[in-house]
Design an enzyme around this catalytic site. Structure first.
Site, PDB file in Angstrom:
ATOM      1  N   LEU A  63       2.350  -5.718  -2.971  1.00 40.96           N
ATOM      2  CA  LEU A  63       1.077  -5.126  -3.365  1.00 40.96           C
ATOM      3  C   LEU A  63       0.112  -4.923  -2.200  1.00 40.96           C
ATOM      4  CD1 LEU A  63       0.608  -7.004  -6.751  1.00 40.96           C
ATOM      5  CD2 LEU A  63       1.612  -4.746  -6.332  1.00 40.96           C
ATOM      6  N   HIS A 101      -1.521  -2.917   0.902  1.00 39.68           N
ATOM      7  CA  HIS A 101      -1.727  -1.522   1.275  1.00 39.68           C
ATOM      8  C   HIS A 101      -1.183  -1.266   2.686  1.00 39.68           C
ATOM      9  CE1 HIS A 101      -4.788  -2.134  -1.827  1.00 39.68           C
ATOM     10  NE2 HIS A 101      -4.704  -0.833  -2.034  1.00 39.68           N
ATOM     11  N   MET A 127      -3.176 -10.636   5.395  1.00 38.66           N
ATOM     12  CA  MET A 127      -1.730 -10.694   5.148  1.00 38.66           C
ATOM     13  C   MET A 127      -0.950 -10.256   6.384  1.00 38.66           C
ATOM     14  SD  MET A 127      -1.470 -12.092   2.288  1.00 38.66           S
ATOM     15  CE  MET A 127       0.303 -12.005   2.230  1.00 38.66           C
ATOM     16  N   GLU A 128      -1.472  -9.295   7.113  1.00 36.52           N
ATOM     17  CA  GLU A 128      -0.803  -8.849   8.338  1.00 36.52           C
ATOM     18  C   GLU A 128      -0.789  -9.951   9.382  1.00 36.52           C
ATOM     19  OE1 GLU A 128      -1.586  -5.378   5.900  1.00 36.52           O
ATOM     20  OE2 GLU A 128      -2.823  -7.100   6.419  1.00 36.52           O
ATOM     21  N   ASP A 186      15.252 -18.357  15.382  1.00 33.53           N
ATOM     22  CA  ASP A 186      16.502 -17.608  15.512  1.00 33.53           C
ATOM     23  C   ASP A 186      17.044 -17.657  16.939  1.00 33.53           C
ATOM     24  OD1 ASP A 186      18.596 -15.740  14.663  1.00 33.53           O
ATOM     25  OD2 ASP A 186      17.522 -14.300  15.929  1.00 33.53           O
TER      26      ASP A 186
END
Length: 163
Positions: free
Chosen positions: A75, A77, A117-118, A132
């Site tokens: 959700l 953008h 969120m970014e 990793d």
């Protein structure tokens, strides 16, 4: 009638309509840590990891992740980011003696919605990339303490995380 913005009156998930919101300069800063064996930290700091420049690759991965956040979080953008900066600080965890790398991501845009969120996505992917690249020598690494540190801009103004 939830106060959560990603649900409508019927409780259905939806993307928030930001069309009427003013475009402002927005900043999101997030941080997180990966703990590892002291010998793993020494490999990273000396630049002798078999896969190459661990922190350089992790920095690029974090930047790429910030740009792809809307592809990963349903959700969110899609945003035109104006800045993504990833910083690393190595240290020793006092309580355990473990090596540690703290990652901070700063993300900026000018737009109608924030970049928290970014920033959070950038930190997580940067730390996952360190894992990793070093898992061959240390599978016991732990990613921890990922959180929003601060946000600025928009209707709600600034937030500084005190905890």
């Amino acid at each position: 009638m939830s106060s959560l913005t990603h649900f409508d009156e019927q409780g259905q998930a939806h993307m928030v309509d930001v069309a009427a919101k003013a475009s402002t300069h927005r900043i999101g800063v997030a941080g997180g840590r990966i703990e590892m064996l002291p010998s793993t930290l020494a490999i990273i700091e000396s630049g002798t990891a078999k896969k190459g420049d661990v922190l350089g690759i992790a920095r690029i991965a974090g930047i790429m992740a910030a740009k792809k956040t809307s592809d990963l979080i349903p959700l969110c953008h899609p945003l035109a980011l104006t800045r993504v900066a990833i910083e690393f600080a190595a240290s020793t965890v006092e309580a355990t003696g473990a090596g540690s790398i703290y990652c901070t991501a700063t993300v900026e845009t000018v737009g109608p919605t924030g970049v928290e969120m970014e920033a959070l996505t950038a930190v997580q992917v940067a730390l996952l990339t360190i894992y990793d690249m070093c898992k061959a020598v240390d599978r016991g690494m732990t990613i921890t303490d990922c959180k929003l540190l601060e946000k600025h801009g928009g209707k709600s103004g600034s937030f500084i995380n005190g905890g």
